[in-house]
Design an enzyme around this catalytic site. Structure first.
Site, PDB file in Angstrom:
ATOM      1  CE  LYS A  17     -11.515  23.608  26.734  1.00 30.24           C
ATOM      2  NZ  LYS A  17     -10.478  22.654  27.008  1.00 30.24           N
TER       3      LYS A  17
HETATM    4  C1  LIG Z   1     -10.271  21.174  27.282  1.00 32.42           C
HETATM    5  C2  LIG Z   1      -9.599  20.681  28.513  1.00 32.42           C
HETATM    6  C3  LIG Z   1      -8.525  19.773  28.463  1.00 32.42           C
HETATM    7  C4  LIG Z   1      -8.080  19.110  27.199  1.00 32.42           C
HETATM    8  O1  LIG Z   1      -7.748  19.969  26.180  1.00 32.42           O
HETATM    9  P1  LIG Z   1      -7.881  19.466  24.645  1.00 32.42           P
HETATM   10  O2  LIG Z   1      -7.288  20.579  23.874  1.00 32.42           O
HETATM   11  O3  LIG Z   1      -9.336  19.250  24.392  1.00 32.42           O
HETATM   12  O4  LIG Z   1      -7.103  18.212  24.520  1.00 32.42           O
HETATM   13  C5  LIG Z   1      -7.888  19.443  29.636  1.00 32.42           C
HETATM   14  N1  LIG Z   1      -8.277  19.951  30.802  1.00 32.42           N
HETATM   15  C6  LIG Z   1      -9.314  20.800  30.912  1.00 32.42           C
HETATM   16  C7  LIG Z   1      -9.673  21.334  32.261  1.00 32.42           C
HETATM   17  C8  LIG Z   1     -10.019  21.179  29.773  1.00 32.42           C
HETATM   18  O5  LIG Z   1     -11.063  22.012  29.882  1.00 32.42           O
END
Ligand SMILES: *Cc1c(COP(=O)(O)O)cnc(C)c1O
Length: 391
Positions: free
Chosen positions: A186
């Site tokens: 992210k």
């Molecule tokens: C990455 C992501 C998640 C989940 O987040 P994690 O930290 O990997 O559990 C949920 N929704 C979206 C749209 C994502 O890109």
């Protein structure tokens, strides 16, 4: 051919002296748990302040933050939550984990975000919330449809740090709860982590209890509601604080180079690019192709040219995932998808949401994006896209 900075290593991350100092500060303190430490509490304050809301609750992942949100809006078993078929499974799993039923609706063919009219058509007597996903960083505006249905709006901002709606509203502050991820891939990261923000003190307390075994720490050792352990550690929290401070810079850099690619490709026929460059978070750079171009063919050419790009984002939209179409959910059973407690079996499987399916299979191409891209990286991508699309 240059090599592209990647979020898989230090080349494409903003981890530096501040994060090192944060980790040693925590280790030297000897207190690694957020229950008694100060870092995660400070992170929550900084996150809430940055978004102009009164509460933030930290969690161990973005999925955990979404689970807090779903538990917060308190669906009864078999109640429905409407969400997007083009998202991470972390959007959907918490719905099932609360014994609620994920109901999908089709998407806009250019953004991949939920189509408000399709969401309105999917509302039923058991709809308990709408879980909007701001795909790749473009705001999915479901405020009006949620308000008309009288259900809370949850925003999945995992890909949409500092995204804005067209009227300037910051993503995550438009509905009841906004959820963010701090996972490796992210905009900012502490390895794994999540944050849920809200202005509602009742939702904030429910989420905080759910993240900590239903144990109100301001009280005796008693458990007032169902909760898991979704706590963020002090180590993660301290790193996340350093990363959060760098967030505006990350967004400014991603937007500056995205602007350059948008401008460079603007005249290219057969490709559709996001319009509102400065409101978009540019988690990835999505390109939607007109026929006869296909995403697999163009992605193949880009890969051959050394460009970090892929067709489709997902292999299949989530309404086609075996986890929903055929696999057991709990034990050997398909509860809560089967009756009871679901009142209607939602539309899953191929054919249910043709726009989403066509995007994944034929039209959607994603290019990895990064705050460390230089103009030279962007120009190399632009040239490769132009060649792949016109040759
Ligand atoms: C990455 C992501 C998640 C989940 O987040 P994690 O930290 O990997 O559990 C949920 N929704 C979206 C749209 C994502 O890109």
């Amino acid at each position: 051919m240059s090599s592209f900075p990647s979020m898989a290593d230090a080349s494409g991350r903003t981890i530096g002296a501040e994060e090192l100092a944060a980790v040693s500060r925590v280790l030297q303190s000897g207190m690694l748990s957020s229950v008694w430490g100060t870092e995660v509490r400070a992170l929550e304050r900084e996150m809430a302040d940055r978004h102009g809301v009164s509460h933030a609750v930290a969690a161990s992942s973005g999925t955990a933050a979404l689970h807090l949100a779903v538990a917060g809006v308190a669906p009864d078993p078999g109640d429905e939550i409407i969400t997007s078929p083009i998202t991470d499974f972390g959007t959907v799993a918490p719905i099932l984990a609360q014994n609620a039923v994920p109901v999908f609706a089709d998407v806009d063919p250019y953004t991949g975000n939920l189509d408000p009219a399709a969401v309105a058509a999917a509302i039923g007597p058991r709809t308990r919330a709408i879980l909007a996903v701001h795909l790749f960083g473009a705001a999915a505006d479901l405020r009006a449809v949620a308000a008309a249905a009288g259900v809370p709006l949850i925003e999945d901002c995992a890909q949409a740090w500092l995204s804005r709606y067209p009227d300037g509203t910051l993503a995550g502050t438009a509905g009841a709860i906004g959820c963010f991820s701090l996972q490796q891939w992210k905009h900012i990261t502490c390895g794994d982590g999540g944050l849920a923000i809200t202005d509602d003190p009742v939702l904030a307390r429910r989420m905080r209890l759910f993240a900590d075994k239903g144990w109100p720490r301001d009280d005796a050792r008693r458990h007032v509601s169902l909760g898991l352990n979704y706590r963020m550690t002090e180590l993660a929290g301290a790193v996340a604080r350093a990363q959060l401070a760098k967030l505006p810079g990350v967004l400014a850099d991603r937007r500056r180079t995205a602007r350059r690619l948008v401008d460079t490709l603007a005249d290219l026929p057969g490709v559709h690019l996001p319009a509102d460059v400065d409101a978009h978070a540019w988690w990835l750079f999505p390109i939607v192709l007109d026929p006869p171009l296909t995403n697999h063919e163009v992605a193949g050419k880009l890969a051959a040219a050394g460009i970090p790009a892929r067709a489709g984002y997902l292999q299949q939209p989530l309404h086609c995932a075996p986890a929903l179409t055929e696999a057991p959910v709990y034990g050997a059973s398909r509860f809560p998808l089967t009756v009871p407690p679901a009142d209607r079996l939602p539309a899953y499987g191929p054919g249910a949401f043709p726009v989403a399916e066509r995007m994944i299979e034929r039209t959607l191409l994603v290019v990895d994006w990064n705050e460390r891209y230089t103009d030279a990286h962007v120009d190399e991508i632009a040239q490769a896209v132009r060649t792949a699309v016109t040759s």
